[in-house]
Design an enzyme around this catalytic site. Sequence first.
Site, PDB file in Angstrom:
ATOM      1  N   GLN A 123       0.857  -1.194   0.000  1.00  0.00           N
ATOM      2  CA  GLN A 123       0.000   0.000   0.000  1.00  0.00           C
ATOM      3  C   GLN A 123       0.885   1.233   0.000  1.00  0.00           C
ATOM      4  OE1 GLN A 123      -1.893   0.338   3.770  1.00  0.00           O
ATOM      5  NE2 GLN A 123      -2.573   2.418   3.411  1.00  0.00           N
TER       6      GLN A 123
ATOM      7  N   SER B  18       1.532   6.755   2.197  1.00  0.00           N
ATOM      8  CA  SER B  18       2.295   7.745   2.967  1.00  0.00           C
ATOM      9  C   SER B  18       3.479   8.288   2.173  1.00  0.00           C
ATOM     10  CB  SER B  18       2.832   7.121   4.252  1.00  0.00           C
ATOM     11  OG  SER B  18       1.790   6.590   5.007  1.00  0.00           O
TER      12      SER B  18
ATOM     13  N   SER C 121       5.258  -0.991   3.870  1.00  0.00           N
ATOM     14  CA  SER C 121       5.488  -2.340   4.391  1.00  0.00           C
ATOM     15  C   SER C 121       5.515  -3.352   3.255  1.00  0.00           C
ATOM     16  CB  SER C 121       4.381  -2.726   5.373  1.00  0.00           C
ATOM     17  OG  SER C 121       4.280  -1.779   6.394  1.00  0.00           O
TER      18      SER C 121
ATOM     19  N   GLU D 105      -7.955  -1.304   6.499  1.00  0.00           N
ATOM     20  CA  GLU D 105      -6.678  -1.445   7.206  1.00  0.00           C
ATOM     21  C   GLU D 105      -6.904  -1.431   8.714  1.00  0.00           C
ATOM     22  OE1 GLU D 105      -3.832   1.743   6.552  1.00  0.00           O
ATOM     23  OE2 GLU D 105      -2.199   0.421   7.145  1.00  0.00           O
TER      24      GLU D 105
ATOM     25  N   GLU E  93      -3.849   9.789  17.653  1.00  0.00           N
ATOM     26  CA  GLU E  93      -4.419  11.153  17.652  1.00  0.00           C
ATOM     27  C   GLU E  93      -5.410  11.303  16.493  1.00  0.00           C
ATOM     28  OE1 GLU E  93      -1.117  10.517  17.875  1.00  0.00           O
ATOM     29  OE2 GLU E  93      -0.845  11.037  19.978  1.00  0.00           O
TER      30      GLU E  93
HETATM   31  C1  FAD Z   1       5.315  -0.115  11.062  1.00  0.00           C
HETATM   32  C2  FAD Z   1       4.679   0.843  10.091  1.00  0.00           C
HETATM   33  C3  FAD Z   1       4.212   0.385   8.876  1.00  0.00           C
HETATM   34  C4  FAD Z   1       3.653   1.263   7.955  1.00  0.00           C
HETATM   35  N1  FAD Z   1       3.236   0.769   6.745  1.00  0.00           N
HETATM   36  C5  FAD Z   1       2.726   1.624   5.827  1.00  0.00           C
HETATM   37  C6  FAD Z   1       2.368   1.144   4.532  1.00  0.00           C
HETATM   38  O1  FAD Z   1       2.498  -0.062   4.223  1.00  0.00           O
HETATM   39  N2  FAD Z   1       1.906   2.024   3.610  1.00  0.00           N
HETATM   40  C7  FAD Z   1       1.752   3.355   3.906  1.00  0.00           C
HETATM   41  O2  FAD Z   1       1.295   4.098   3.030  1.00  0.00           O
HETATM   42  N3  FAD Z   1       2.091   3.849   5.118  1.00  0.00           N
HETATM   43  C8  FAD Z   1       2.573   3.012   6.090  1.00  0.00           C
HETATM   44  N4  FAD Z   1       2.937   3.511   7.332  1.00  0.00           N
HETATM   45  C9  FAD Z   1       2.866   4.936   7.562  1.00  0.00           C
HETATM   46  C10 FAD Z   1       1.791   5.406   8.540  1.00  0.00           C
HETATM   47  O3  FAD Z   1       0.523   5.352   7.953  1.00  0.00           O
HETATM   48  C11 FAD Z   1       2.177   6.821   8.970  1.00  0.00           C
HETATM   49  O4  FAD Z   1       3.385   6.740   9.697  1.00  0.00           O
HETATM   50  C12 FAD Z   1       1.116   7.482   9.828  1.00  0.00           C
HETATM   51  O5  FAD Z   1      -0.045   7.741   9.084  1.00  0.00           O
HETATM   52  C13 FAD Z   1       1.614   8.784  10.466  1.00  0.00           C
HETATM   53  O6  FAD Z   1       2.169   9.630   9.517  1.00  0.00           O
HETATM   54  P1  FAD Z   1       3.615  10.289   9.731  1.00  0.00           P
HETATM   55  O7  FAD Z   1       4.545   9.198  10.111  1.00  0.00           O
HETATM   56  O8  FAD Z   1       3.926  11.119   8.560  1.00  0.00           O
HETATM   57  O9  FAD Z   1       3.458  11.207  11.028  1.00  0.00           O
HETATM   58  P2  FAD Z   1       2.864  12.693  11.064  1.00  0.00           P
HETATM   59  O10 FAD Z   1       1.602  12.729  10.275  1.00  0.00           O
HETATM   60  O11 FAD Z   1       3.934  13.643  10.707  1.00  0.00           O
HETATM   61  O12 FAD Z   1       2.497  12.831  12.582  1.00  0.00           O
HETATM   62  C14 FAD Z   1       3.441  13.235  13.595  1.00  0.00           C
HETATM   63  C15 FAD Z   1       2.698  13.387  14.915  1.00  0.00           C
HETATM   64  O13 FAD Z   1       1.738  14.461  14.797  1.00  0.00           O
HETATM   65  C16 FAD Z   1       0.433  14.019  15.173  1.00  0.00           C
HETATM   66  N5  FAD Z   1      -0.577  14.681  14.330  1.00  0.00           N
HETATM   67  C17 FAD Z   1      -0.528  14.873  12.994  1.00  0.00           C
HETATM   68  N6  FAD Z   1      -1.641  15.498  12.555  1.00  0.00           N
HETATM   69  C18 FAD Z   1      -2.430  15.684  13.654  1.00  0.00           C
HETATM   70  C19 FAD Z   1      -3.714  16.275  13.864  1.00  0.00           C
HETATM   71  N7  FAD Z   1      -4.433  16.784  12.867  1.00  0.00           N
HETATM   72  N8  FAD Z   1      -4.213  16.263  15.138  1.00  0.00           N
HETATM   73  C20 FAD Z   1      -3.510  15.733  16.173  1.00  0.00           C
HETATM   74  N9  FAD Z   1      -2.267  15.187  16.033  1.00  0.00           N
HETATM   75  C21 FAD Z   1      -1.748  15.155  14.805  1.00  0.00           C
HETATM   76  C22 FAD Z   1       0.473  12.524  14.895  1.00  0.00           C
HETATM   77  O14 FAD Z   1      -0.516  11.830  15.656  1.00  0.00           O
HETATM   78  C23 FAD Z   1       1.894  12.152  15.314  1.00  0.00           C
HETATM   79  O15 FAD Z   1       1.961  11.987  16.704  1.00  0.00           O
HETATM   80  C24 FAD Z   1       3.499   2.651   8.274  1.00  0.00           C
HETATM   81  C25 FAD Z   1       3.957   3.111   9.517  1.00  0.00           C
HETATM   82  C26 FAD Z   1       4.537   2.231  10.423  1.00  0.00           C
HETATM   83  C27 FAD Z   1       5.011   2.770  11.753  1.00  0.00           C
END
Ligand code: FAD
Length: 394
Positions: A110, A113, A145, A228, A364
């Site tokens: 998928q 991100s 992933s 998901e 969050e």
């Molecule tokens: C083990 C693992 C597997 C993954 N696998 C996939 C995959 O296969 N495909 C894929 O597409 N993605 C994948 N992801 C990505 C995952 O979906 C994102 O990490 C997640 O959506 C958070 O985005 P970010 O890491 O950019 O954090 P950010 O969006 O930058 O967030 C940083 C912090 O800010 C907080 N925050 C952000 N916006 C808000 C808001 N509006 N209100 C309150 N708090 C907020 C968040 O909660 C977090 O604490 C994976 C992540 C992990 C850890």
Amino acid sequence: MSPEELTAAIDALLRDHPPATTDPHEFFAARFDAGLAWVWVDPSDGGSNAEPALQGLVEQRLTEAGAPVPGAYNPIGIGMCGPTLLTHGTPEQRARYLRPLYTGEEIWCQLFSEPSAGSDVAGLAARARRDGDDWILDGQKVWTSFAHLSHRGLILARTDPTVPKHNGITAFVVDMHAPGVDVRPLRQLTGDAEFNEVFFDGVRIPDGDRLGDVGAGWRVGTTTLMNERVSLGGAIATREEPGAGLLESYRVAAARGEGNPVRRDQAIQLWIEANVNYLTAVRAAAGGNRGKPGPEGSVLKLTSAEFNQRAAEFQNDLLGPAGALLPAHEMRRPTLPYGSMGIPSTQTTFLRSRANTIEGGTSEILRNILGERVLGLPGDVRVDKGVAWKDVPR
Ligand SMILES: Cc1cc2nc3c(=O)[nH]c(=O)nc-3n(C[C@H](O)[C@H](O)[C@H](O)COP(=O)(O)OP(=O)(O)OC[C@H]3O[C@@H](n4cnc5c(N)ncnc54)[C@H](O)[C@@H]3O)c2cc1C
């Protein structure tokens, strides 16, 4: 198909393909052809036009018979991409992709991100431009992933930057072995590189691999994300007999003379939570089976992820000082099916659990969804609402 006909089909599958002696991929193919993959859909899609609730009967009978679990062989494909194809795929796309996805011959990932679009995935910047019968894809995805094992990816790309962010996205199926696709490992806290960063440089996608209408990618992506959350929450809540491992860990610690009333209370409290999550998972799966999971999927993902972290921390604490020592930390590239790399240590499980409240939507973000869409509370601040994507500062 009636419940009696379905029972007869399950009997025939188990008789002709005994799980103990049949190759798992062959078993999945036979199960798909018998209409027992997703029972509520058409036979051409691996179903038998049966009541969705009967999926539970199939799962229960096959589990009791020791049948292999398709989700362990193709987790993202079965949990998210399959349901999305069932909902948004054309008949040609479903005929081409569903069976090899189900049998595990074609692993899926998928690709949502990006470095600046995780929680705010609708702000994504990967671009797809129309070129005759093809689209040309450029951009970067991250945290993908199993991309290193995948044949196909479900990707969201920006096809119109001049409209507000949700309206300018289109979904595609991308060939992960096409020229211009570069998959690189990203190492996690555990040492493993389960996920990847993926670069797309002029990758051609035929228009026939567009999933849904041009500009309707957000709707497609929402189907994937809802599934998901059911899939992740369900996996967390049903990983074992609910809470049994916690009680066993406490018994082992108590036998070493390290039990006490506080720890026993913690173990029982966690056991209760494990069982509540299990029951929520059963309810969520009933909705998810129809390809239209409801908000209980998000509730389950939220509560299960936080529970899982507390449970992993409790079990690690029971190890005493040894809980601070990681048995190994070399970089491994996970393989499928799940479990093929051996059972992770308690310490590794503790470290991996930190990702539970990030993957599939952070806690969050899930609380925002629950507040707004379930409880009807005032919405989050959205400064880019109604603004063309290209005019939003980034
Ligand atoms: C083990 C693992 C597997 C993954 N696998 C996939 C995959 O296969 N495909 C894929 O597409 N993605 C994948 N992801 C990505 C995952 O979906 C994102 O990490 C997640 O959506 C958070 O985005 P970010 O890491 O950019 O954090 P950010 O969006 O930058 O967030 C940083 C912090 O800010 C907080 N925050 C952000 N916006 C808000 C808001 N509006 N209100 C309150 N708090 C907020 C968040 O909660 C977090 O604490 C994976 C992540 C992990 C850890």
